[in-house]
Enzyme design. Structure first.
Site, PDB file in Angstrom:
ATOM      1  CG  ASP A  52      -0.734   0.130   2.393  1.00 33.70           C
ATOM      2  OD1 ASP A  52       1.349  -0.215   2.357  1.00 33.70           O
ATOM      3  OD2 ASP A  52      -1.016  -0.405   3.562  1.00 33.70           O
ATOM      4  CG  ASP A  91       0.453  -4.011   1.772  1.00 33.94           C
ATOM      5  OD1 ASP A  91       0.252  -5.145   2.811  1.00 33.94           O
ATOM      6  OD2 ASP A  91       0.644  -3.345   1.591  1.00 33.94           O
ATOM      7  CD  GLU A 190       7.400  -0.467   7.828  1.00 33.99           C
ATOM      8  OE1 GLU A 190       6.655  -0.851   8.182  1.00 33.99           O
ATOM      9  OE2 GLU A 190       8.285   0.612   6.774  1.00 33.99           O
TER      10      GLU A 190
HETATM   11  O1  KIV Z   1       3.576  -0.899   1.606  1.00 37.70           O
HETATM   12  C1  KIV Z   1       4.608  -1.748   1.890  1.00 37.70           C
HETATM   13  O2  KIV Z   1       5.509  -1.215   0.503  1.00 37.70           O
HETATM   14  C2  KIV Z   1       5.714  -2.460   2.451  1.00 37.70           C
HETATM   15  C3  KIV Z   1       7.292  -2.146   2.848  1.00 37.70           C
HETATM   16  C4  KIV Z   1       7.479  -1.531   3.378  1.00 37.70           C
HETATM   17  C5  KIV Z   1       7.085  -3.640   3.482  1.00 37.70           C
HETATM   18  O3  KIV Z   1       4.211  -2.454   3.535  1.00 37.70           O
END
Ligand code: KIV
Length: 272
Positions: A52, A91, A190
């Site tokens: 996301d 996501d 993270e």
């Molecule tokens: O949305 C994203 O790019 C992420 C990464 C930073 C793990 O969740």
């Protein structure tokens, strides 16, 4: 350093667990469109995350909150059309799984059906256990995400390192164990201290993929636009930039503008 590793024609959630068992580090990178996903997949990245973070890098929003489920499905279906080898994880965006587990399952099903993605990722621990269980019960693989969870940025207030204090670190470990016991196939950690991330990776049998979480985990993930230097203003300590594509593209585009203005482009060979 070259690493002896098993060849995977197609990476699955099982392959990732095998990689952890065999001590092979997992590479993961974002992609949000067909052209970029083709490059990332051809470079043998194991997992492509349709993150996301598209909300930031593709749409220019300040946070990941505004991106919608429909927009995530659009990005994910573009990526899926390009990919032959990588496992594609999508996501579930903010607002599409937090209210109840039925909504979470509906969103996950839409992603799987309409984009062809292989798995979904959600942010959070115990608070969303019911939703994770419901999605898993429908046969959809789930990746967890703990530590700095950008969908909760307004609760945290800043993007600084998480879980430096004992209480938050203990909760993170409990959440990681819960994600493993519930049946998640992997966890993203993270921006947390490297020692804590290593402790988590050693405490669970599923792969732990870090971003700003040090080298003691089972794999690494970055945003591809950061890695190639397309984003300029984002410079966290954990980021290694492998090129400055912003500058290279800018130079190429300036050359094109000059060639058009000077009537050098197109030349005799570049016309019909
Ligand atoms: O949305 C994203 O790019 C992420 C990464 C930073 C793990 O969740």
């Amino acid at each position: 350093m070259s690493v002896a590793k098993k060849e995977y024609k197609r990476v699955t959630v099982k392959s990732l667990i095998e990689m952890k068992k065999g001590g092979e580090k997992i590479s993961m990178l974002t992609a949000y469109d067909y052209s970029m996903a083709k490059i990332v997949d051809a470079a043998n990245v194991d997992v492509i995350l349709v993150g996301d973070s598209a909300s930031n890098v593709m749409a220019g929003h300040e946070t990941t909150l505004p991106i919608t489920l429909d927009q995530m499905i659009y990005h994910a279906s573009s990526v899926i059309r390009a990919v032959n080898r990588a496992l594609v994880v999508v996501d579930i965006p903010f607002g599409s799984y937090q209210s109840d587990s039925k909504e979470a399952l509906r969103s996950a099903i839409r992603i799987m059906k309409e984009s062809g993605g292989h798995a979904v990722k959600v942010e959070g621990g115990l608070e969303i256990k019911d939703s994770i269980e419901r999605i898993l019960n429908a046969g959809i693989p789930v990746m967890g995400h703990l530590g700095l969870t950008p969908q909760s940025i307004y609760k945290f207030g800043t993007y600084t390192v998480r879980a430096k204090e004992e209480e938050e670190a203990e909760k993170l470990i409990e959440d990681a164990l819960m994600l493993e016991q519930t049946g998640c196939f992997a966890i993203v950690l993270e921006k947390i201290p490297a020692t804590l991330a290593k402790r988590v990776a050693e405490s669970v049998t599923i792969p732990v993929i870090g971003i700003g979480a040090g080298n003691g985990v089972d794999g690494q993930v970055l945003v591809v636009h950061d890695l190639v230097g397309l984003t300029q203003e984002f410079n966290p300590r954990f980021l290694r930039r492998y090129m400055n594509l912003y500058e290279e593209m800018g130079n190429a585009i300036s050359d094109y503008v000059n060639d058009v203005k000077s009537k050098d482009f197109p030349n005799d060979e570049e016309q019909y």
